[in-house]
Design a protein around this motif. Structure first.
Motif, PDB file in Angstrom:
ATOM      1  N   UNK A 211      65.270  36.805  66.404  1.00 31.79           N
ATOM      2  CA  UNK A 211      64.872  35.479  66.886  1.00 31.79           C
ATOM      3  C   UNK A 211      66.163  34.729  67.194  1.00 31.79           C
ATOM      4  N   UNK A 212      66.316  34.281  68.425  1.00 30.48           N
ATOM      5  CA  UNK A 212      67.509  33.512  68.812  1.00 30.48           C
ATOM      6  C   UNK A 212      67.107  32.061  69.054  1.00 30.48           C
ATOM      7  N   UNK A 213      67.618  31.186  68.197  1.00 30.47           N
ATOM      8  CA  UNK A 213      67.290  29.754  68.275  1.00 30.47           C
ATOM      9  C   UNK A 213      68.488  29.033  68.888  1.00 30.47           C
ATOM     10  N   UNK A 214      68.387  28.686  70.144  1.00 29.47           N
ATOM     11  CA  UNK A 214      69.486  28.003  70.840  1.00 29.47           C
ATOM     12  C   UNK A 214      68.889  27.050  71.870  1.00 29.47           C
TER      13      UNK A 214
ATOM     14  N   UNK B 180      64.614  32.912  72.393  1.00 32.61           N
ATOM     15  CA  UNK B 180      64.519  34.314  72.794  1.00 32.61           C
ATOM     16  C   UNK B 180      64.124  35.147  71.588  1.00 32.61           C
ATOM     17  N   UNK B 181      63.172  36.066  71.799  1.00 32.53           N
ATOM     18  CA  UNK B 181      62.790  36.980  70.719  1.00 32.53           C
ATOM     19  C   UNK B 181      62.817  38.393  71.270  1.00 32.53           C
ATOM     20  N   UNK B 182      63.257  39.345  70.455  1.00 33.49           N
ATOM     21  CA  UNK B 182      63.269  40.753  70.852  1.00 33.49           C
ATOM     22  C   UNK B 182      62.763  41.603  69.707  1.00 33.49           C
ATOM     23  N   UNK B 183      61.759  42.445  70.003  1.00 29.32           N
ATOM     24  CA  UNK B 183      61.147  43.312  69.004  1.00 29.32           C
ATOM     25  C   UNK B 183      61.474  44.744  69.376  1.00 29.32           C
TER      26      UNK B 183
ATOM     27  N   UNK C 130      77.871  31.167  69.775  1.00 30.93           N
ATOM     28  CA  UNK C 130      78.071  30.012  70.667  1.00 30.93           C
ATOM     29  C   UNK C 130      76.780  29.643  71.400  1.00 30.93           C
ATOM     30  N   UNK C 131      75.794  30.549  71.349  1.00 35.87           N
ATOM     31  CA  UNK C 131      74.535  30.279  72.058  1.00 35.87           C
ATOM     32  C   UNK C 131      73.349  30.072  71.125  1.00 35.87           C
ATOM     33  N   UNK C 132      73.641  29.952  69.808  1.00 38.67           N
ATOM     34  CA  UNK C 132      72.519  29.688  68.915  1.00 38.67           C
ATOM     35  C   UNK C 132      72.602  30.501  67.634  1.00 38.67           C
ATOM     36  N   UNK C 133      71.582  30.366  66.815  1.00 41.40           N
ATOM     37  CA  UNK C 133      71.476  31.087  65.555  1.00 41.40           C
ATOM     38  C   UNK C 133      70.616  32.325  65.773  1.00 41.40           C
ATOM     39  N   UNK C 134      71.196  33.491  65.490  1.00 39.45           N
ATOM     40  CA  UNK C 134      70.470  34.755  65.675  1.00 39.45           C
ATOM     41  C   UNK C 134      70.012  35.237  64.308  1.00 39.45           C
TER      42      UNK C 134
END
Ligand code: TA6
Length: 302
Positions: free
Chosen positions: A143-146, A150-153, A114-118
Protein backbone atom coordinates in the motif's frame (compact mmCIF):
# COMPACT_ATOMS: atom_id res chain seq x y z
CA UNK A 1 -6.05 -13.59 18.38
CA UNK A 2 -5.35 -10.11 17.03
CA UNK A 3 -1.78 -8.75 16.68
CA UNK A 4 -0.83 -6.55 19.66
CA UNK A 5 -0.83 -2.83 18.72
CA UNK A 6 1.74 -2.04 21.43
CA UNK A 7 4.17 -4.59 20.01
CA UNK A 8 3.56 -3.29 16.49
CA UNK A 9 4.19 0.32 17.57
CA UNK A 10 7.52 -0.83 19.04
CA UNK A 11 8.49 -2.87 15.96
CA UNK A 12 7.46 -0.11 13.55
CA UNK A 13 8.27 3.20 15.28
CA UNK A 14 7.87 5.26 12.09
CA UNK A 15 6.14 8.51 13.12
CA UNK A 16 3.66 8.20 10.23
CA UNK A 17 2.18 4.94 11.56
CA UNK A 18 0.10 4.37 14.70
CA UNK A 19 -1.41 1.01 15.64
CA UNK A 20 -4.42 0.59 17.88
CA UNK A 21 -7.50 -1.52 18.48
CA UNK A 22 -9.95 -0.34 15.86
CA UNK A 23 -13.62 -1.14 15.33
CA UNK A 24 -14.64 -4.47 16.79
CA UNK A 25 -11.28 -4.74 18.55
CA UNK A 26 -9.55 -5.53 15.25
CA UNK A 27 -5.94 -4.34 15.04
CA UNK A 28 -5.78 -1.18 12.93
CA UNK A 29 -2.99 1.00 11.54
CA UNK A 30 -3.51 4.69 10.96
CA UNK A 31 -1.16 6.44 8.55
CA UNK A 32 -0.56 10.18 8.56
CA UNK A 33 2.19 11.73 6.43
CA UNK A 34 2.85 14.97 4.59
CA UNK A 35 0.56 14.01 1.70
CA UNK A 36 -2.39 12.12 3.09
CA UNK A 37 -3.98 10.09 5.85
CA UNK A 38 -5.09 6.48 5.56
CA UNK A 39 -6.15 3.52 7.65
CA UNK A 40 -6.01 -0.24 7.23
CA UNK A 41 -6.82 -3.33 9.26
CA UNK A 42 -4.43 -6.27 9.45
CA UNK A 43 -7.39 -8.56 8.92
CA UNK A 44 -7.60 -8.75 5.14
CA UNK A 45 -4.88 -6.07 4.77
CA UNK A 46 -8.07 -4.10 4.32
CA UNK A 47 -7.57 -0.44 3.45
CA UNK A 48 -10.58 1.39 4.88
CA UNK A 49 -9.61 5.04 4.42
CA UNK A 50 -7.43 7.20 2.16
CA UNK A 51 -7.72 10.99 2.06
CA UNK A 52 -5.20 13.36 0.50
CA UNK A 53 -4.80 16.47 2.67
CA UNK A 54 -7.22 19.27 1.60
CA UNK A 55 -9.17 16.75 -0.51
CA UNK A 56 -12.26 14.62 -0.13
CA UNK A 57 -12.11 11.04 1.17
CA UNK A 58 -11.34 8.75 -1.78
CA UNK A 59 -12.92 5.54 -0.46
CA UNK A 60 -16.50 4.82 0.54
CA UNK A 61 -16.94 2.95 3.84
CA UNK A 62 -20.30 1.72 5.12
CA UNK A 63 -21.26 3.07 8.54
CA UNK A 64 -23.08 -0.26 8.94
CA UNK A 65 -19.96 -2.32 8.22
CA UNK A 66 -19.40 -5.33 10.51
CA UNK A 67 -15.98 -5.46 12.17
CA UNK A 68 -15.48 -9.02 13.42
CA UNK A 69 -13.10 -11.93 13.02
CA UNK A 70 -13.40 -13.58 9.61
CA UNK A 71 -16.09 -11.11 8.48
CA UNK A 72 -15.43 -8.88 5.43
CA UNK A 73 -15.62 -5.14 6.02
CA UNK A 74 -18.12 -3.38 3.73
CA UNK A 75 -16.32 -0.69 1.78
CA UNK A 76 -12.75 0.54 1.42
CA UNK A 77 -10.55 -1.77 -0.67
CA UNK A 78 -11.12 -5.48 0.04
CA UNK A 79 -8.83 -7.98 -1.69
CA UNK A 80 -10.84 -10.71 -3.40
CA UNK A 81 -8.54 -13.75 -3.91
CA UNK A 82 -7.99 -16.58 -4.95
CA UNK A 83 -11.41 -16.49 -6.61
CA UNK A 84 -13.85 -13.75 -7.60
CA UNK A 85 -17.52 -14.11 -6.64
CA UNK A 86 -18.56 -17.70 -5.91
CA UNK A 87 -16.01 -20.54 -5.91
CA UNK A 88 -16.02 -22.51 -9.17
CA UNK A 89 -17.27 -25.62 -7.29
CA UNK A 90 -20.41 -23.74 -6.22
CA UNK A 91 -19.79 -25.13 -2.72
CA UNK A 92 -21.29 -22.54 -0.31
CA UNK A 93 -18.68 -23.54 2.29
CA UNK A 94 -16.13 -21.68 0.15
CA UNK A 95 -16.37 -17.97 1.12
CA UNK A 96 -17.66 -15.48 -1.45
CA UNK A 97 -14.68 -13.67 -3.07
CA UNK A 98 -12.11 -16.03 -1.53
CA UNK A 99 -10.34 -15.94 1.84
CA UNK A 100 -7.68 -13.17 1.48
CA UNK A 101 -10.04 -10.38 2.60
CA UNK A 102 -10.71 -12.06 5.96
CA UNK A 103 -7.30 -13.67 6.53
CA UNK A 104 -4.90 -12.34 9.19
CA UNK A 105 -2.06 -10.65 7.30
CA UNK A 106 1.31 -9.70 8.81
CA UNK A 107 3.04 -6.35 8.50
CA UNK A 108 6.43 -7.14 7.01
CA UNK A 109 8.06 -3.75 6.39
CA UNK A 110 7.49 0.00 6.18
CA UNK A 111 9.45 2.33 3.91
CA UNK A 112 9.27 6.13 3.95
CA UNK A 113 10.09 7.42 0.46
CA UNK A 114 10.03 10.77 -1.35
CA UNK A 115 6.68 9.72 -2.83
CA UNK A 116 4.93 8.47 0.28
CA UNK A 117 4.79 5.76 2.92
CA UNK A 118 5.10 2.24 1.51
CA UNK A 119 3.54 -0.46 3.65
CA UNK A 120 4.35 -4.12 2.94
CA UNK A 121 2.01 -6.83 4.20
CA UNK A 122 1.90 -10.54 3.50
CA UNK A 123 0.83 -14.04 4.42
CA UNK A 124 1.90 -17.52 3.33
CA UNK A 125 -0.09 -20.69 2.70
CA UNK A 126 -0.94 -22.82 5.72
CA UNK A 127 -2.70 -26.18 6.16
CA UNK A 128 -5.88 -24.13 6.68
CA UNK A 129 -5.51 -22.32 3.35
CA UNK A 130 -4.73 -25.61 1.62
CA UNK A 131 -8.36 -26.53 2.35
CA UNK A 132 -9.48 -23.68 0.15
CA UNK A 133 -6.57 -23.63 -2.29
CA UNK A 134 -4.36 -26.73 -2.59
CA UNK A 135 -0.82 -25.47 -3.09
CA UNK A 136 1.85 -23.30 -1.50
CA UNK A 137 2.19 -19.58 -2.03
CA UNK A 138 3.49 -16.32 -0.61
CA UNK A 139 0.99 -13.44 -0.87
CA UNK A 140 2.31 -9.86 -0.63
CA UNK A 141 0.56 -6.50 -0.67
CA UNK A 142 2.05 -3.04 -0.99
CA UNK A 143 0.00 0.00 0.00
CA UNK A 144 1.58 3.30 -1.06
CA UNK A 145 0.14 6.32 0.74
CA UNK A 146 1.31 9.49 -1.01
CA UNK A 147 -0.12 12.19 -3.27
CA UNK A 148 -1.66 9.24 -5.10
CA UNK A 149 -2.93 5.95 -3.69
CA UNK A 150 -1.35 2.85 -5.14
CA UNK A 151 -1.83 -0.79 -4.16
CA UNK A 152 -0.10 -3.86 -5.59
CA UNK A 153 -1.00 -7.47 -4.79
CA UNK A 154 1.51 -10.18 -5.73
CA UNK A 155 1.42 -13.95 -5.31
CA UNK A 156 4.43 -16.23 -5.74
CA UNK A 157 3.81 -19.94 -6.26
CA UNK A 158 6.27 -21.51 -3.79
CA UNK A 159 5.01 -25.04 -4.39
CA UNK A 160 5.67 -27.73 -6.99
CA UNK A 161 2.28 -27.61 -8.70
CA UNK A 162 0.69 -24.82 -10.74
CA UNK A 163 -2.00 -22.68 -9.15
CA UNK A 164 -4.76 -22.80 -11.74
CA UNK A 165 -7.58 -20.39 -12.65
CA UNK A 166 -6.71 -17.94 -9.91
CA UNK A 167 -9.25 -15.09 -9.74
CA UNK A 168 -8.75 -11.76 -8.04
CA UNK A 169 -10.25 -8.30 -7.64
CA UNK A 170 -8.97 -5.17 -5.95
CA UNK A 171 -12.59 -4.42 -5.02
CA UNK A 172 -12.33 -0.65 -4.55
CA UNK A 173 -15.38 1.25 -3.24
CA UNK A 174 -15.10 4.86 -4.43
CA UNK A 175 -16.85 7.69 -2.60
CA UNK A 176 -18.85 9.95 -4.95
CA UNK A 177 -21.08 13.00 -4.50
CA UNK A 178 -24.30 11.53 -5.94
CA UNK A 179 -24.80 8.63 -8.35
CA UNK A 180 -26.61 10.77 -10.94
CA UNK A 181 -23.69 13.24 -11.01
CA UNK A 182 -21.17 10.63 -12.11
CA UNK A 183 -20.05 9.12 -15.40
CA UNK A 184 -17.31 6.53 -16.00
CA UNK A 185 -15.18 6.86 -19.14
CA UNK A 186 -12.49 4.65 -20.64
CA UNK A 187 -14.82 1.69 -21.21
CA UNK A 188 -16.23 2.86 -24.52
CA UNK A 189 -16.47 0.07 -27.12
CA UNK A 190 -15.46 -2.71 -24.72
CA UNK A 191 -17.37 -5.96 -24.37
CA UNK A 192 -18.63 -6.83 -20.91
CA UNK A 193 -20.33 -9.69 -19.13
CA UNK A 194 -23.52 -8.42 -17.54
CA UNK A 195 -23.62 -10.40 -14.27
CA UNK A 196 -27.31 -9.63 -13.88
CA UNK A 197 -28.41 -11.69 -16.90
CA UNK A 198 -25.21 -13.54 -17.89
CA UNK A 199 -25.18 -11.96 -21.36
CA UNK A 200 -22.19 -10.47 -23.17
CA UNK A 201 -22.85 -6.90 -24.27
CA UNK A 202 -20.91 -3.90 -25.59
CA UNK A 203 -20.41 -0.52 -23.93
CA UNK A 204 -21.78 2.33 -25.97
CA UNK A 205 -20.34 5.68 -24.87
CA UNK A 206 -19.63 6.69 -21.26
CA UNK A 207 -21.18 4.60 -18.47
CA UNK A 208 -23.95 6.28 -16.49
CA UNK A 209 -25.85 4.77 -13.56
CA UNK A 210 -29.64 4.51 -13.41
CA UNK A 211 -30.13 0.88 -12.31
CA UNK A 212 -28.33 -2.00 -10.60
CA UNK A 213 -25.02 -2.35 -12.41
CA UNK A 214 -22.81 -5.42 -12.08
CA UNK A 215 -20.50 -5.88 -15.05
CA UNK A 216 -17.14 -7.46 -15.88
CA UNK A 217 -15.53 -5.40 -18.66
CA UNK A 218 -13.03 -7.34 -20.76
CA UNK A 219 -9.74 -6.35 -22.40
CA UNK A 220 -9.57 -3.23 -20.23
CA UNK A 221 -5.79 -2.89 -20.02
CA UNK A 222 -3.83 -0.75 -20.77
CA UNK A 223 -6.57 1.89 -20.75
CA UNK A 224 -7.07 4.24 -17.86
CA UNK A 225 -10.59 4.45 -16.47
CA UNK A 226 -11.95 7.73 -15.14
CA UNK A 227 -14.71 8.64 -12.72
CA UNK A 228 -15.99 12.14 -13.56
CA UNK A 229 -17.98 13.51 -10.64
CA UNK A 230 -19.54 16.87 -11.46
CA UNK A 231 -21.16 16.94 -8.00
CA UNK A 232 -17.85 17.41 -6.22
CA UNK A 233 -15.94 18.69 -9.26
CA UNK A 234 -13.48 15.82 -9.12
CA UNK A 235 -12.01 13.41 -11.65
CA UNK A 236 -10.41 10.16 -10.53
CA UNK A 237 -7.94 8.50 -12.88
CA UNK A 238 -7.60 4.74 -12.29
CA UNK A 239 -4.60 2.92 -13.81
CA UNK A 240 -4.32 -0.86 -13.63
CA UNK A 241 -1.54 -3.36 -14.23
CA UNK A 242 -1.69 -7.16 -14.39
CA UNK A 243 -5.40 -7.11 -15.17
CA UNK A 244 -7.45 -7.41 -18.38
CA UNK A 245 -10.84 -7.24 -16.66
CA UNK A 246 -12.50 -4.49 -14.66
CA UNK A 247 -15.62 -4.96 -12.54
CA UNK A 248 -18.12 -2.11 -12.17
CA UNK A 249 -20.74 -2.46 -9.45
CA UNK A 250 -23.52 -0.38 -7.99
CA UNK A 251 -26.18 -2.37 -6.12
CA UNK A 252 -28.89 0.28 -6.69
CA UNK A 253 -32.01 0.61 -4.55
CA UNK A 254 -33.30 -2.88 -3.87
CA UNK A 255 -30.00 -4.68 -3.32
CA UNK A 256 -28.88 -1.89 -0.96
CA UNK A 257 -31.83 -2.74 1.27
CA UNK A 258 -31.11 -6.48 1.44
CA UNK A 259 -27.47 -6.20 2.56
CA UNK A 260 -27.49 -5.67 6.36
CA UNK A 261 -24.06 -3.97 6.33
CA UNK A 262 -25.02 -1.60 3.50
CA UNK A 263 -27.16 1.53 4.15
CA UNK A 264 -30.44 1.61 2.23
CA UNK A 265 -29.38 4.85 0.50
CA UNK A 266 -25.71 3.87 0.25
CA UNK A 267 -25.94 3.21 -3.49
CA UNK A 268 -26.25 6.95 -4.06
CA UNK A 269 -22.74 7.80 -2.85
CA UNK A 270 -20.58 4.90 -4.02
CA UNK A 271 -19.43 2.96 -7.05
CA UNK A 272 -17.05 0.02 -7.19
CA UNK A 273 -14.39 0.02 -9.90
CA UNK A 274 -12.39 -3.16 -9.42
CA UNK A 275 -9.10 -3.99 -11.09
CA UNK A 276 -9.56 -7.73 -11.53
CA UNK A 277 -8.61 -11.09 -12.95
CA UNK A 278 -12.21 -12.26 -13.38
CA UNK A 279 -14.28 -14.42 -15.79
CA UNK A 280 -12.01 -15.28 -18.77
CA UNK A 281 -9.13 -13.31 -17.20
CA UNK A 282 -8.29 -15.77 -14.39
CA UNK A 283 -4.56 -16.59 -14.22
CA UNK A 284 -2.40 -19.71 -13.81
CA UNK A 285 0.71 -19.24 -11.67
CA UNK A 286 3.38 -21.83 -12.42
CA UNK A 287 5.77 -23.09 -9.71
CA UNK A 288 8.29 -20.35 -8.89
CA UNK A 289 6.35 -17.73 -10.86
CA UNK A 290 4.75 -14.54 -9.51
CA UNK A 291 1.57 -12.75 -10.66
CA UNK A 292 1.07 -9.10 -9.67
CA UNK A 293 -1.98 -6.89 -10.05
CA UNK A 294 -2.07 -3.23 -9.13
CA UNK A 295 -4.31 -0.17 -9.06
CA UNK A 296 -3.12 3.44 -8.91
CA UNK A 297 -5.60 6.26 -8.31
CA UNK A 298 -4.99 9.97 -8.92
CA UNK A 299 -7.56 12.66 -8.18
CA UNK A 300 -7.87 15.94 -10.08
CA UNK A 301 -10.07 19.01 -9.88
CA UNK A 302 -12.62 18.94 -12.72
O1 TA6 B 1 -18.31 -6.39 -7.23
C1 TA6 B 1 -19.21 -7.20 -7.82
C2 TA6 B 1 -19.76 -8.24 -6.85
O2 TA6 B 1 -19.40 -9.53 -7.27
C3 TA6 B 1 -21.28 -8.07 -6.78
O3 TA6 B 1 -21.93 -9.11 -7.48
C4 TA6 B 1 -21.58 -8.07 -5.28
O4 TA6 B 1 -21.77 -9.39 -4.83
C5 TA6 B 1 -20.30 -7.43 -4.75
O5 TA6 B 1 -19.27 -8.06 -5.49
C6 TA6 B 1 -20.13 -7.49 -3.26
O6 TA6 B 1 -19.83 -8.79 -2.84
P1 TA6 B 1 -19.72 -9.04 -1.23
O7 TA6 B 1 -19.40 -10.49 -1.09
O8 TA6 B 1 -18.62 -8.16 -0.73
O9 TA6 B 1 -21.05 -8.64 -0.68
Amino acid sequence: MQPDPTELNQRFPEPSLTFDKGEGGLTRCQVHNQWAQAEFYLQGAHLTRYQKHHSLPLLWLSHQAVYALNHPIRGGLPICWPWFNQHASGNPAFPQHGFARTHQWSLRAVLETDNGTEIFLGFTSTPATQRWLPGEFDARYRISVGPTLSVEFSVTNTGEHSLNEIGCALHTYFSISQINEVIVTGLEGLDYLDQLDGLKKNQRGALKFNQETDRIYLQTQPRAIQIKDTGNRQKLDIQSQGSHSTVIWNPWKHKSTVMPDFPDQGYQTMICIETANAFEDTRTIEPGATHSISQTIQSFEL
